[in-house]
Design a protein around this motif. Sequence first.
Motif, short mmCIF file in Angstrom:
data_model
loop_
_atom_site.label_atom_id
_atom_site.label_comp_id
_atom_site.label_asym_id
_atom_site.label_seq_id
_atom_site.Cartn_x
_atom_site.Cartn_y
_atom_site.Cartn_z
N VAL A 42 0.85 -1.18 0.00
CA VAL A 42 0.00 0.00 0.00
C VAL A 42 0.88 1.23 0.00
CG1 VAL A 42 -1.77 1.29 1.25
CG2 VAL A 42 -1.83 -1.21 1.22
N ASP A 43 0.66 2.10 -0.96
CA ASP A 43 1.42 3.34 -1.04
C ASP A 43 0.88 4.33 -0.03
OD1 ASP A 43 3.21 5.22 -1.81
OD2 ASP A 43 2.25 5.68 -3.73
N ARG A 44 1.66 5.35 0.28
CA ARG A 44 1.20 6.40 1.17
C ARG A 44 0.64 7.56 0.36
NH1 ARG A 44 5.21 10.53 3.81
NH2 ARG A 44 3.28 11.70 3.56
N ALA A 45 -0.28 8.28 0.95
CA ALA A 45 -0.75 9.51 0.35
C ALA A 45 0.28 10.59 0.62
CB ALA A 45 -2.10 9.90 0.94
N SER A 46 0.59 11.39 -0.39
CA SER A 46 1.54 12.47 -0.20
C SER A 46 0.88 13.61 0.56
CB SER A 46 2.07 12.96 -1.55
OG SER A 46 1.03 13.61 -2.28
N ASP A 47 1.70 14.48 1.14
CA ASP A 47 1.15 15.63 1.85
C ASP A 47 0.33 16.51 0.90
OD1 ASP A 47 2.37 14.72 4.13
OD2 ASP A 47 4.13 16.02 3.91
N GLU A 48 0.80 16.64 -0.34
CA GLU A 48 0.09 17.46 -1.31
C GLU A 48 -1.29 16.87 -1.62
OE1 GLU A 48 4.30 18.21 -1.35
OE2 GLU A 48 3.18 16.34 -1.65
N CYS A 195 -3.98 7.18 3.65
CA CYS A 195 -3.89 8.31 4.58
C CYS A 195 -3.26 7.86 5.89
CB CYS A 195 -5.28 8.88 4.83
SG CYS A 195 -6.05 9.64 3.38
N ARG A 196 -3.60 6.68 6.35
CA ARG A 196 -3.01 6.14 7.59
C ARG A 196 -1.51 5.91 7.40
NH1 ARG A 196 -4.28 3.04 12.32
NH2 ARG A 196 -3.26 1.02 12.43
N HIS A 197 -1.11 5.41 6.24
CA HIS A 197 0.31 5.23 5.94
C HIS A 197 1.03 6.58 5.92
CE1 HIS A 197 0.77 0.91 4.43
NE2 HIS A 197 -0.46 0.99 4.90
N ALA A 198 0.36 7.61 5.43
CA ALA A 198 0.97 8.94 5.39
C ALA A 198 1.24 9.44 6.80
CB ALA A 198 0.05 9.91 4.65
N MET A 199 0.30 9.22 7.71
CA MET A 199 0.49 9.67 9.08
C MET A 199 1.70 9.00 9.71
SD MET A 199 -0.11 8.25 12.33
CE MET A 199 -0.16 8.94 13.98
#
Length: 255
Positions: A42-48, A195-199
Amino acid sequence: MLEQIYELSDGHDLPLAARGESSVMRHRLRAHHRLQEPETEVDRASDEEVIAMFLACRSARDRLIVLLLSRVGLRPGQVAGLCRRDPHLLADSRSLGCRVEGAHVHVVRRQNENNAWSKSKKSWVMPVDFLVVQAFDQYALERHERLGSDGGDFLLVNLFRRPLGAPVSADAIGELCESLSRRAGLGRRVGPRMCRHAMASNVVDAGGKLDEVQMLLGHKHPESARPYLHPAATRLREAVNRVPSPRELGGEGAR
């Protein structure tokens, strides 16, 4: 050849009830080697991407959902299962009978009527920052304007479609992320897990440790947090740049 592929055993070690009525000798086969299917990465969502989704929201409720996913790191089932008594947003919550310092959210596993529940068997506390507290405040005003004092005990409820006041579902949160991805023109679907991965990745990029990520995500084992970590490219470059060059190790003038 069978002995090379399978572990052979008979039924003498089985309980009487499991041997069957026949007295014929039976053999059991168990494969020596098992193919392990890798989990889908699972990829992460970028901040952008998270910012674009946040700006594409049309209500304070949706903005709060995006922050609970991407800044607090909750799963969609945990977000949909929150009750109004779970957030403690005061600097000192002792008046509420809670000794946890600072603003926080209690993540509790319970059986809910909307079938939203926390995957983790344990309950834990998630600290939240001023941005999330502000989103809670704006949603509380929006909810009161639409429902007054009604709406039941669930935190996140329907405000713009019937039945008004009914709790949102985990599936509805996934649909919201898909809609926001489209509305923001991201070119791909950014789901709640991304989104969880981004955090988790942002915590590490900011200097957090693996045990801190483990506790924040509600994992039982530290290794469970590793798949959630996606180091930023700048952090990887900084890690390489911190390694001394041979010229520095050999002193001035070394080749």
